[in-house]
Design an enzyme around this catalytic site. Structure first.
Site: not given
Ligand code: GRF
Length: 189
Positions: A13-14, A65, A90-93, A107, A109
């Site tokens: 969604s972001n 990695k 969902m990974r550390l760079i 990023n 958060h």
């Molecule tokens: C967001 O809440 C962001 O802050 C976190 O992961 C989520 C990703 O959501 N790092 P989406 O995939 O953008 O909907």
């Protein structure tokens, strides 16, 4: 205009909010690439609909990695990408990308860092009984959600807040704050 790549693992969604802001001109940047480590993630469909290139990989197909980040780097170089925008990746760079993009990886958060870093920040805030949480946008370093903060915004947590309601508040804040913050940053550098 700066060229950006968005890294995401999930619903995206972001990614969508950033892409929409690019289309509407609120974010003056070229969104050239989606990097995704989960084949089948919803964000891939979003990129397909928008005609944005995707590099989708499975980490288990690489020995480590460094190897998959080298492949990512190749994709980034081919498109002359200036900034890496993490949005639910969902990974550390690792050092391969960090050394190539110093202070060029950002990023978002879902908490007021340094509170509630790592996974399930929304669940952590509820569990702790916090009266407020929020959203942080920060530069990425080698740590987990530890780099310098670029922007933060607070959200009140109601006494009857549920995970769903807090998640919804956080997401709508993220969708507004990320494009605006990126616009400021990318047009000031
Ligand atoms: C967001 O809440 C962001 O802050 C976190 O992961 C989520 C990703 O959501 N790092 P989406 O995939 O953008 O909907």
């Amino acid at each position: 205009m700066k060229k950006i790549a968005v890294f995401a693992s999930g619903s995206g969604s972001n990614f969508q909010a950033i892409a929409d802001a690019v289309v509407s001109g609120k974010l003056q940047a070229e969104l050239k690439l989606l990097v995704c480590d989960r084949p089948g993630a919803q964000v891939i469909n979003r990129a397909q609909k928008l005609g944005i290139d995707q590099f989708v990989f499975l980490s288990k197909n690489y020995s480590n990695k460094e190897e998959f980040e080298r492949e990512i780097l190749k994709q980034l170089r081919e498109r002359e990408i200036d900034f890496l925008i993490l949005a639910g990746y969902m990974r550390l760079i690792g050092p391969t990308l960090l050394s190539e993009y110093p202070e060029r990886i950002i990023n978002i958060h879902p908490s007021l860092l340094p509170a509630f870093p790592g996974k399930d920040a929304i669940g952590q805030a509820l569990e702790a009984g916090a009266s407020r949480s929020g959203v942080t946008i920060h530069f990425v370093d080698e740590g987990m959600d530890t780099g310098p903060v670029i922007a933060q915004q607070t959200i009140e947590i109601g006494y009857n807040e549920t995970r769903e309601s807090l998640q919804e508040k956080i997401h709508s804040l993220e969708h507004q704050l990320y494009p605006v913050t990126l616009q400021k940053l990318l047009t000031s550098i």
